[in-house]
Design a protein around this motif. Structure first.
Motif, short mmCIF file in Angstrom:
data_model
loop_
_atom_site.label_atom_id
_atom_site.label_comp_id
_atom_site.label_asym_id
_atom_site.label_seq_id
_atom_site.Cartn_x
_atom_site.Cartn_y
_atom_site.Cartn_z
N PRO A 1 0.84 -1.20 0.00
CA PRO A 1 0.00 0.00 0.00
C PRO A 1 0.88 1.25 0.00
N SER A 2 0.60 2.18 -0.89
CA SER A 2 1.41 3.39 -0.92
C SER A 2 0.64 4.51 -1.57
N LEU A 3 1.17 5.71 -1.44
CA LEU A 3 0.51 6.86 -2.04
C LEU A 3 0.87 7.01 -3.52
N TYR A 4 1.84 6.23 -3.99
CA TYR A 4 2.27 6.39 -5.37
C TYR A 4 1.24 5.76 -6.31
N THR A 5 0.31 6.57 -6.75
CA THR A 5 -0.85 6.08 -7.49
C THR A 5 -0.67 6.24 -9.00
N VAL A 6 -0.12 7.38 -9.40
CA VAL A 6 -0.06 7.71 -10.82
C VAL A 6 1.31 7.33 -11.38
N LYS A 7 1.30 6.54 -12.48
CA LYS A 7 2.57 6.15 -13.10
C LYS A 7 2.99 7.19 -14.12
N ALA A 8 2.04 7.77 -14.81
CA ALA A 8 2.38 8.74 -15.83
C ALA A 8 1.14 9.56 -16.18
#
Lengths: 189, 890
Positions: free
Chosen positions: A19-26
């Motif tokens: 689980p992490s806040l890094y949602t958007v790859k691009a």
């Protein structure tokens, strides 16, 4: 004994990413030929080279520009998109990502951009206000983390005003000018 | 400002992009006006935009020119134009990696971050953290702590997100901000809440207790941000998964309660979390499935997509749970978004009845050309699953697949189709000929070498056993004439198999091979010459050993042994028997039927599990000289799951020894274990030779200790043995928070469950693709026939499964699958025995009589190859050993 070992093996292959806040790859905006106008990649492992990025954008464009379907799955990525006149907005996330989260990013990007462009969401207007669009993207996503998803908040933070002379007035003047010319010619004939 | 470009662009007519013909050098030239006084904000802003645009397009900036532009830009901090300042921050972030000495802007940024202008503060923090390294972080630590708890939400959010980015770089410093983050988490602003939760979890994720506490707190207090809710659901389901918490846990209740949240995003996240939980019962799934069902009729495409994709996953494990949604899924078949339509159809294929298959297939074929390769693969996998479920439908499927094979598509797509056809051929003997015909047609025009060689291999295996083998020869020989080296070589091998199996084709095959001997490629010529010579001998045993059933050694093992051999020059020829055997591939592994992330990485030959163990064991000095690793067992649990110490054992068998690897985990955070050994008391004449202790076992870090046992070589019948195991160690109490241990410790021990060594540990599975040939190869001279009674086995399936498990041998020719409605069955097993220089090869012919009932006799016929070699004695002892096999039902 058997059952525990079966469960163990399932655990060693977690179906979840950490689980992490890094949602958007691009995120990227393309013109109606699929050329890049703006693009940001937030995961250094995903398409590290410019060539790979542009090939990916090209592929995505080819698969999505014909029908406005909102969502697609390509090269193992979930892609949500939206088009307006001659512009295409894309937000990319991993296959496991919550599609609705990506949608909220896309909607925020589109609405904020639309507002600073005074509803003229088309290529020329976008390019004339490129700095505003850069700032909008910067306020919505920071390094892949969703920083803000409310367009009102984004606009307040960016505090950007499109050019004083709106394009529409100018084009009305141009239209009048060309109309005059045409009438002139028709009389002279 | 940009309007001056407009006219020119209209004239040139090349679109309306004013940035289209930007030249880097010209832009950098323009950047000189940054130095003019007074600063012209509009022009400078425009130039900065151009620089960022160029960087965004992938234009390369050299270090010198970038640094020059960067330094000029720093002067723009004198202007108070808001947008210009914001663009300076962006430029700093974009250039942080390409320009030198970016840290000179630190003081300007620190000033902005602590200044009065709230609009600057957040972006300044983010720019500052982008250029800060570990050494400078200490200097701004005070400001960061203040910023995290700042009352302006954008400042707090920026500080939290930047801290998260910096965790990778300097965990120890950021860890000290945990109290500030905690305070921020109770902010009223929804984004601050979300970012604080994300940072807190990231700092605490290795401390399960702290995560549990945090979850308890937030699930009770309730959060306002839907994003934060999604994050909490993910953390909760991960924790449930790790602790193997039951579904009566409060965490599960929390996730389920989120199904009633008013935000769709949260509801979907909760439903998806429940669906992905292992061991979920249909009753627990039901509420999740019903919200997904509602989403199916949403006007939002993304929501419909999310719902149907998740239902598709449910259908894989619990098709019946999804049946209730069939009507909604039917409506989605005509969805304009083809991804949604495809997922709907493939889900229906899994849940629907046999009668609906034809209709659905027709619907798919109407738009299969419109969907992306990823989804085509999903369709193929659904068909593959369907064929296993409804074998009678294979002709419809085969037709459909052959049409898809003719369409355009990438490698992954074609491979999925070929794999699917191959599996149909293997499952349904009656579809073999049509399937092979489609594949023959496909390789006539196939650009993928891997697929062509794979199909040729299959033709070599299956073709000779069809009623009309001759018709395949033409397709194979065409490859020899037309294709690349790798395909030609594969074609030669396939030809040889036809020659070996069919006597009447042998003369023509020999003629064709003769021609292949003129090939321009070494490998093709070598293969042709080799097969030619073997075939001319006309000996069944030779054919079986060298044509039908190839090498059964592990390829990475062979590579390693050969390398070792070249390092130590010796007179002796290389001995094939020093190479470890290949572990039989696990066939029952189900491929996931979902749009999985197709790996972008090139596939490489991953070393098998056993190769990894071989490497690990070889690194331990005590275990050198044991020879090649013969077999590694599956891990056996020696403790209950919820105990203080968790121990599992892997049995490694060598020629004359066994090594027991104990993987131990210490789950007590107030103890440090040292010098951990497992003491073993054998029940038979097994001798414990050596124990290698695990030096230290800190909390939750697994470690391994080993025990070496010599197997009794005088009594080959002693194949099974029970060991009572006790773990002994030195305990040092320690502080649960710091992990700092006390100076003194005390000895302690812990009794483990008994460990058994069985027949299966002495036998390695060997896959013989052509069992008949292998059986003939050994000959009936070394045959032994015995009859056993299977006591409490009720069904034929169960009997077959038990025999395979008990002997630990490889079922061949898919004989482990018992056809339905049969009451007798023949099972073919192959394996190799431990010891005796590489071990004899043992094929086993097991036959159950007609009228199978519990306790009826069971014939086992065994042939071993060993006696034909020099050690007849071993062979007979192995036979004796085999006679001891008794089928007491477990």
């Amino acid at each position: 004994m058997d059952q525990t070992s079966v469960r163990r093996t399932e655990i060693t292959h977690p179906q979840y990413e950490e689980p992490s806040l890094y949602t958007v790859k691009a995120v990227f905006i393309l013109d109606n030929d699929g050329n890049r106008l703006l693009s940001k990649y937030y995961d250094p492992e995903l398409y590290p080279s410019m060539k790979e990025q542009k090939t990916f954008e090209r592929n995505v464009f080819n698969k999505t520009h014909k029908a406005d379907n909102e969502i697609a799955f390509l090269e193992g990525m979930t892609i949500v998109y939206k088009s307006s006149i001659d512009l295409f907005f894309y937000v990319v996330g991993s296959a496991q990502e919550n599609e609705l989260m990506l949608m909220s990013v896309l909607n925020c990007l589109f609405d904020s951009t639309s507002h600073i462009l005074r509803k003229n969401v088309e290529q020329r207007c976008l390019l004339e206000n490129m700095e505003g669009v850069f700032l909008v993207v910067d306020e919505i996503i920071d390094g892949g983390v969703i920083l803000e998803s409310d367009p009102q908040q984004v606009l307040q933070k960016v505090n950007y005003r499109a050019d004083e002379n709106p394009l529409t007035e100018q084009s009305v003047a141009q239209v009048l000018q060309s109309a005059k010319e045409q009438i002139k010619w028709s009389i002279l004939k | 400002m940009i309007k001056k470009f407009d006219k020119k662009d209209e004239e040139s007519g090349s679109g309306s992009n004013p940035f289209q013909h930007l030249e880097k050098s010209a832009v950098l030239q323009e950047a000189r006006i940054f130095n003019e006084t007074p600063i012209n904000p509009r022009r400078c802003l425009h130039i900065l935009t151009k620089i960022i645009y160029l960087l965004n397009q992938g234009e390369h900036f050299g270090t010198t020119e970038a640094t020059e532009a960067f330094f000029a830009m720093t002067r723009l901090f004198q202007s108070n134009d808001q947008t210009l300042r914001r663009m300076c921050y962006l430029t700093i972030k974009e250039m942080a990696n390409i320009s030198e000495d970016v840290i000179i802007v630190t003081s300007s940024l620190t000033k902005d971050m602590t200044g009065k202008e709230d609009v600057y503060r957040g972006p300044a923090i983010r720019a500052l953290c982008r250029i800060t390294d570990t050494t400078m972080l200490q200097a701004i630590e005070r400001y960061m702590k203040q910023a995290i708890v700042d009352k302006v939400p954008s400042v707090s959010s920026s500080a939290l997100v930047s801290s998260l980015h910096m965790v990778k770089m300097s965990y120890d410093v950021v860890k000290r901000w945990v109290n500030e983050a905690q305070e921020a988490a109770s902010s009223d602003n929804i984004m601050v809440q979300y970012h604080a939760l994300g940072l807190l979890y990231h700092l605490r994720k290795n401390d399960r207790l702290a995560v549990t506490k945090m979850l308890n707190k937030f699930t009770k207090s309730g959060l306002k941000s839907p994003f934060a809710y999604c994050m909490l659901i993910r953390i909760a389901s991960k924790l449930l998964d790790e602790t193997e918490g039951g579904h009566d846990s409060p965490l599960f209740d929390f996730i389920e309660s989120c199904l009633r949240n008013k935000n769709e995003m949260v509801v979907y996240e909760a439903a998806s979390a429940i669906v992905h939980m292992p061991n979920c019962t249909a009753r627990e799934l039901a509420p999740a499935v019903s919200v997904l069902q509602l989403f199916c009729s949403s006007p939002k495409a993304a929501l419909r997509y999310a719902a149907v994709r998740t239902l598709n996953k449910v259908a894989m494990k619990h098709p019946s749970a999804v049946t209730a949604c069939n009507l909604d899924l039917e409506n989605l078949i005509t969805d304009s978004n083809r991804s949604i339509a495809t997922l709907a159809i493939t889900t229906l294929l899994k849940t629907g009845s046999e009668s609906s298959v034809d209709r659905l297939m027709k619907q798919i074929s109407s738009f299969v050309s419109e969907i992306s390769d990823e989804f085509k693969v999903v369709v193929v996998q659904a068909i593959s699953a369907l064929c296993q479920k409804y074998p009678r439908k294979h002709s419809v499927m085969m037709n459909f697949l052959s049409n898809m094979l003719r369409d355009d598509g990438g490698f992954e797509y074609k491979r999925a189709i070929v794999d699917c056809i191959i599996s149909i051929i293997e499952e349904n003997p009656e579809s073999k000929e049509t399937g092979l015909a489609h594949l023959c047609e496909f390789i006539e025009d196939c650009e993928h070498t891997v697929l062509a060689t794979k199909i040729l291999h299959l033709m070599g295996k299956e073709g000779p056993r069809t009623p009309q083998p001759s018709k395949y020869i033409r397709f194979i020989f065409n490859r020899v004439v037309l294709e690349s080296e790798a395909v030609r070589a594969a074609a030669v091998s396939a030809l040889a198999k036809f020659g070996a199996q069919n006597d009447d084709l042998l003369p023509s095959v020999l003629v064709l091979l003769q021609r292949c001997m003129m090939d321009s490629d070494d490998e093709v010529r070598d293969r042709a010459t080799f097969y030619m010579n073997v075939l001319q001998q006309k000996q069944k045993a030779l054919n079986a050993a060298y044509i039908f059933n190839g090498l059964s050694v592990s390829i990475p093992g062979l590579e390693k042994s050969l390398h070792q051999y070249t390092l130590e020059p010796s007179e002796k020829p290389f001995d094939m028997k020093t190479v470890p055997l290949a572990t039989a591939p696990i066939t029952e592994q189900k491929t996931e039927i979902a749009p999985v992330a197709t790996s972008k990485l090139p596939e490489k030959l991953a070393p098998s599990r056993q190769d990894i163990y071989q490497e690990q064991l070889a690194a331990i000095p005590e275990f050198q000289g044991l020879g090649p690793l013969f077999k590694s067992s599956e891990p056996v649990q020696l403790t209950e799951a919820e105990t203080e110490y968790v121990v599992r054992c892997i049995k490694h068998t060598f020629a004359g020894h066994m090594v027991f690897q104990f993987d131990c985990t210490n789950t007590l955070n107030d103890q440090l274990l040292q010098k951990v050994v497992v003491q073993m008391e054998p029940s038979e004449a097994y001798e414990v030779v050596h124990c290698v202790p695990a030096p230290s076992l800190p909390y939750s870090q697994p470690g391994s200790c080993y025990t070496l046992i010599r197997l009794p070589d005088d009594d080959p019948t002693a194949v099974s043995c029970t060991f009572s195991c006790t773990m002994k160690y030195l305990v040092r109490d320690c502080d649960p928070n710091t992990g700092e241990p006390d100076d003194d410790g005390y000895d302690d021990e812990y009794v483990l469950e008994d460990l058994e060594v069985t027949v299966a540990d002495h036998i390695q599975k060997v896959l013989k693709p052509n069992f008949g040939a292998a059986w003939e190869e050994v000959g009936d001279e070394f045959e032994k026939e015995e009859t056993f009674a299977l006591a409490s086995v009720r069904t034929l399936d169960e009997a077959v499964g038990n025999i395979i498990n008990f002997l630990g041998m490889q079922p061949c020719e898919r004989s482990d699958k018992v056809p339905e409605n049969k009451n007798s069955h023949v099972l073919f097993l192959a394996g190799e025995c431990r010891g005796s220089s590489g071990g004899p090869f043992v094929p086993l012919w097991g036959e159950t009589p007609t009228g199978f009932k519990s306790g009826t006799p069971h014939h086992l016929t065994l042939r071993t190859e060993e006696a034909s070699r020099m050690r007849g004695e071993t062979s007979s002892s192995n036979l004796k050993k085999s006679r001891r096999f008794s089928f007491q039902a477990p």
